[in-house]
Design an enzyme around this catalytic site. Structure first.
Site, PDB file in Angstrom:
ATOM      1  N   LYS A 192      19.230  32.029  15.557  1.00 23.76           N
ATOM      2  CA  LYS A 192      18.719  32.655  16.588  1.00 23.76           C
ATOM      3  C   LYS A 192      19.062  33.785  16.658  1.00 23.76           C
ATOM      4  O   LYS A 192      20.346  34.181  17.269  1.00 23.76           O
ATOM      5  CB  LYS A 192      18.494  31.647  17.810  1.00 23.76           C
ATOM      6  CG  LYS A 192      18.130  32.467  18.950  1.00 23.76           C
ATOM      7  CD  LYS A 192      18.211  33.738  19.652  1.00 23.76           C
ATOM      8  CE  LYS A 192      18.483  33.156  20.845  1.00 23.76           C
ATOM      9  NZ  LYS A 192      18.556  35.188  20.938  1.00 23.76           N
ATOM     10  N   GLU A 268      33.367  32.664  20.251  1.00 23.02           N
ATOM     11  CA  GLU A 268      33.408  34.078  20.185  1.00 23.02           C
ATOM     12  C   GLU A 268      33.118  34.923  21.293  1.00 23.02           C
ATOM     13  O   GLU A 268      32.505  35.658  21.130  1.00 23.02           O
ATOM     14  CB  GLU A 268      33.698  34.869  18.684  1.00 23.02           C
ATOM     15  CG  GLU A 268      34.906  35.840  18.628  1.00 23.02           C
ATOM     16  CD  GLU A 268      34.145  37.188  18.883  1.00 23.02           C
ATOM     17  OE1 GLU A 268      34.193  37.891  20.160  1.00 23.02           O
ATOM     18  OE2 GLU A 268      33.317  37.916  17.808  1.00 23.02           O
ATOM     19  N   CYS A 302      33.080  43.341  20.904  1.00 22.79           N
ATOM     20  CA  CYS A 302      33.780  42.799  22.110  1.00 22.79           C
ATOM     21  C   CYS A 302      35.442  43.234  22.409  1.00 22.79           C
ATOM     22  O   CYS A 302      36.758  42.234  22.788  1.00 22.79           O
ATOM     23  CB  CYS A 302      33.619  41.208  21.733  1.00 22.79           C
ATOM     24  SG  CYS A 302      33.866  41.564  19.893  1.00 22.79           S
ATOM     25  N   GLU A 399      34.136  43.230  31.377  1.00 19.91           N
ATOM     26  CA  GLU A 399      34.254  43.086  30.041  1.00 19.91           C
ATOM     27  C   GLU A 399      33.310  44.666  30.548  1.00 19.91           C
ATOM     28  O   GLU A 399      31.950  44.180  31.428  1.00 19.91           O
ATOM     29  CB  GLU A 399      33.795  42.200  29.483  1.00 19.91           C
ATOM     30  CG  GLU A 399      33.616  43.238  27.960  1.00 19.91           C
ATOM     31  CD  GLU A 399      33.418  41.477  27.252  1.00 19.91           C
ATOM     32  OE1 GLU A 399      33.495  42.080  25.873  1.00 19.91           O
ATOM     33  OE2 GLU A 399      32.546  40.976  27.002  1.00 19.91           O
TER      34      GLU A 399
END
Length: 501
Positions: A192, A268, A302, A399
């Site tokens: 996906k 992750e 990330c 973040e």
């Protein structure tokens, strides 16, 4: 049309024909069962590139059924590792042969630099496939000497049907990172891709079929996370989910896996990675490294080095040079070879980054440079640097996933370690020093899954990557990643003349 930091205008890029926009299920491109489509947009302008099939639960069911049939009765899990490896090598060669088109798709969809796509992202994706192709015939169990009159051995078997949920910041590399070890292990899968960046995943599915990957082994369902993604995570016939994305969504993935069939999960997740620069560092090298660590790929990484800690002896000069470096960083059209920094992936991410910049100002951080949108259209943001940042500020804790650097000062090694660990994340960290003892001490003390010393973004297929704390669990890359897609079976038999016989 976007402009670079010097205000020069860029020419328009003619969008090529988009070849694949339908779901890829059991070796065929299909419309969604509902017939619905969604728009994928060009972040350079916000204009629609094309319409893509919108998969939902019924489409996921169809894709999982194809993957289950291919696993339970197909030839892929039953091939020798050597045979799987040969097909994967052909797949990698086809990726190399289509570099231009694949890089174009990722630039159109994600705003990634076209030049870097051709020399970094797509070649690395191909090499990731090759790495795991070479590992496919090296999956070994153990011989066990058991107590009494028994002997045993272990088998490593593919885990089954895998759901891969791929993020939008590195569509090609993340596709290869997830699909390759699962293929090598003998799994079948449903991918996906992110709704922002569906185009290259469909192209990779086409290339895999060309390479000889049997129908049903790789299926791609494009659509939205709360519908197609959620259906994949909760599906009773999916044996494992591998997810890369935000920590918030990672929680939902775990919850869905637990409430369904207790499927295996690897995550992750987010990061707020520190880059620690000591007084003895080469100043120019450190400035360039810090700039790359946060502004590369417009901060949509990330493990971006978003928290930069600089020892007090060089802090003032570092700040001065960093501001100069940020102002010289060229923001512009990703198809212009002069550009170093394209647009954020979409309007939502663009507005999120700008809102964090406003938070930083309100919380009392000093904006040294940047902090605004740039260009006449599209989702471009200036490289931004804050100083006077405190550890409890939102810009130091959350973040942001954009080109925003938080600069902070420290005195001692102990203080640097304490500040670096003052986050709920633990994905990566960087250390810049000429002192090996300092490098060793800090690398052992920082709670992060990867530590780079005098470098940053030093990735390699053989080097495991994954987080500590709320940055997730389960490694990508390396042979550790293969273990996520294998399970161990113990086989025990009695020895001749055993009382068991």
């Amino acid at each position: 049309m976007a402009t670079d930091s010097n205000g020069s205008s860029k020419g328009t890029f003619k969008v090529p024909e988009i070849k694949f926009t339908k779901l890829f299920i059991n070796g065929q491109f299909l419309d969604s069962i509902s017939g619905r489509t969604f728009e994928t947009k060009d972040p350079r302008s916000g204009n629609v590139i094309t319409e893509v099939a919108e998969g939902d639960k019924e489409d996921v069911d169809l894709a999982v059924k194809a993957a289950r049939e291919a696993f339970d009765h197909g030839k892929w899990p039953r091939m020798s590792g050597y045979e799987r490896g040969r097909i994967m090598m052909k797949f990698a060669d086809l990726i190399d042969q289509n570099i231009e088109e694949l890089a174009t798709l990722d630039s159109l969809d994600a705003g990634k630099l076209f030049t870097l796509g051709k020399i970094v992202d797509i070649p690395k994706a191909a090499n990731m496939v090759r790495y795991y192709a070479g590992a496919a015939d090296k999956i070994h169990g153990e011989t066990l000497k058991l107590s009494g009159d028994l002997q045993g051995y272990t088998l490593k078997e593919p885990i089954g049907v895998v759901g891969h949920i791929v993020p939008w910041n590195y569509p090609s590399m993340m596709f290869a990172l997830k699909v390759s070890p699962a293929m090598a292990a003998g799994c079948t899968m449903v991918v996906k891709p992110a709704e922002q960046t569906p185009l290259s995943a469909l192209y990779y599915a086409h290339l895999a079929k060309q390479a000889g990957v049997p129908d049903g082994v790789i299926n791609v369902v494009t659509g939205y996370g709360p519908t197609a993604g959620a259906a994949l995570c909760s599906h009773m016939d999916v044996d494992k989910v591998s997810f890369t994305g935000s920590t918030e969504v990672g929680r939902l993935v775990m919850e869905a896996a637990a409430k369904s069939n207790l499927k295996h999960v690897s995550l992750e997740l987010g990061g707020k990675s520190p880059l620690i620069i000591f007084d003895d560092a080469d100043l120019d090298m450190a400035v360039n490294l810090a700039r790359m660590a946060i502004f590369y790929n417009k901060g949509e990484i990330c493990c971006a080095g978003s928290r930069v800690y600089v020892q007090e002896g060089i802090y003032d000069e570092f700040v001065k040079k960093s501001v100069e470096g940020a102002k010289s960083w060229v923001v512009g059209d990703p198809f212009d070879p002069r550009s170093q920094h394209g647009p954020q992936v979409d309007k939502e991410q663009f507005e999120k980054v700008l809102s964090y910049i406003e938070h930083g100002k309100r919380e009392g951080a000093t904006l040294l440079t940047g902090g605004k949108a740039c260009g006449e259209e599209g989702y471009y943001i200036e490289p931004t640097i804050f100083t006077d940042v405190k550890e409890d500020m939102m810009i130091a804790q959350d973040e942001i996933f954009g080109p925003v650097m938080s600069l902070m000062k420290f005195k001692t090694v102990e203080e640097a370690i304490e500040k670096a660990n003052a986050t709920r994340y633990g994905l990566a960290a960087g250390i810049v020093t000429k002192d090996l003892n300092v490098a060793n001490r800090v690398s052992r003390s920082v709670r992060a899954g990867t530590v780079w010393i005098n470098c940053y973004y030093a990735f390699d297929p053989d080097c495991p990557f994954g987080g500590y704390k709320m940055s997730g669990f389960g490694k990508e890359q390396g042979l550790h990643a293969m273990e996520k897609y294998l399970q161990v079976k113990s086989v025990v038999t009695p020895i001749y003349n055993s009382p068991w016989l």
